[in-house]
Motif scaffolding. Structure first.
Motif, short mmCIF file in Angstrom:
data_model
loop_
_atom_site.label_atom_id
_atom_site.label_comp_id
_atom_site.label_asym_id
_atom_site.label_seq_id
_atom_site.Cartn_x
_atom_site.Cartn_y
_atom_site.Cartn_z
N ARG A 119 6.85 1.76 8.80
CA ARG A 119 7.11 0.32 8.74
C ARG A 119 6.47 -0.31 7.51
O ARG A 119 7.10 -1.13 6.83
N SER A 120 5.25 0.08 7.20
CA SER A 120 4.57 -0.44 6.00
C SER A 120 5.30 -0.01 4.74
O SER A 120 5.46 -0.79 3.80
N ASN A 121 5.75 1.23 4.72
CA ASN A 121 6.49 1.74 3.58
C ASN A 121 7.79 0.96 3.38
O ASN A 121 8.12 0.56 2.27
N LEU A 122 8.53 0.72 4.45
CA LEU A 122 9.78 -0.03 4.35
C LEU A 122 9.54 -1.47 3.94
O LEU A 122 10.30 -2.02 3.13
N ARG A 123 8.50 -2.09 4.47
CA ARG A 123 8.18 -3.48 4.10
C ARG A 123 7.89 -3.57 2.60
O ARG A 123 8.41 -4.46 1.91
N LEU A 124 7.08 -2.65 2.09
CA LEU A 124 6.77 -2.63 0.66
C LEU A 124 8.03 -2.40 -0.16
O LEU A 124 8.29 -3.10 -1.15
N THR A 125 8.85 -1.43 0.24
CA THR A 125 10.06 -1.10 -0.51
C THR A 125 11.02 -2.28 -0.55
O THR A 125 11.53 -2.63 -1.62
N VAL A 146 8.58 -6.68 -15.82
CA VAL A 146 8.56 -6.80 -14.36
C VAL A 146 8.90 -5.46 -13.72
O VAL A 146 8.28 -5.07 -12.73
N TYR A 147 9.86 -4.72 -14.27
CA TYR A 147 10.20 -3.40 -13.73
C TYR A 147 9.00 -2.46 -13.80
O TYR A 147 8.73 -1.71 -12.87
N LEU A 148 8.29 -2.50 -14.91
CA LEU A 148 7.09 -1.68 -15.04
C LEU A 148 6.03 -2.09 -14.01
O LEU A 148 5.39 -1.23 -13.38
N ALA A 149 5.86 -3.38 -13.81
CA ALA A 149 4.90 -3.88 -12.82
C ALA A 149 5.31 -3.44 -11.41
O ALA A 149 4.45 -3.09 -10.60
N ILE A 151 2.84 -1.34 -9.01
CA ILE A 151 2.49 -1.88 -7.70
C ILE A 151 2.87 -0.89 -6.60
O ILE A 151 2.11 -0.66 -5.66
N TYR A 152 4.05 -0.29 -6.72
CA TYR A 152 4.49 0.67 -5.70
C TYR A 152 3.55 1.88 -5.63
O TYR A 152 3.16 2.30 -4.53
N VAL A 153 3.18 2.43 -6.77
CA VAL A 153 2.29 3.60 -6.79
C VAL A 153 0.93 3.25 -6.18
O VAL A 153 0.41 3.99 -5.34
#
Length: 86
Positions: free
Chosen positions: A12-18, A61-64, A68-70
């Motif tokens: 759920r946390s992974n999906l929320r972030l994605t 923004v794409y780089l950010a 952020i994802y990593v």
């Protein structure tokens, strides 16, 4: 294979972030691109301002989003004690 509660919470946390980061991507790519033409009346370094902001700003923004994802996934892995190395 049945998931336990810890795995469901992690997912759920992974999906929320994605989905959050995909929303940011959509906003920058489509909404920002749509409104960039309104800024083209001003020139910056010989380019229309809307083009410059969209072309250069979107890349930042794409780089950010990637950074952020990593960082967020590493934090999630530590929180739920998942080892990324198999």
């Amino acid at each position: 294979m049945e998931l336990d509660e810890r795995q469901r919470a992690y997912w759920r946390s992974n999906l929320r972030l994605t989905f959050t980061l995909l929303g940011v991507w959509f906003g920058v790519t489509f909404v920002g691109g749509y409104f960039a033409s309104a800024l083209n009346t001003v020139s910056f370094l010989g380019f229309p301002l809307g083009f410059y902001l969209f072309a250069q700003g979107a890349l930042l923004v794409y780089l950010a989003i990637i950074v952020i994802y990593v960082l967020a996934m590493n934090r999630l892995d530590r929180r739920y004690r998942f080892n990324s190395r198999h």
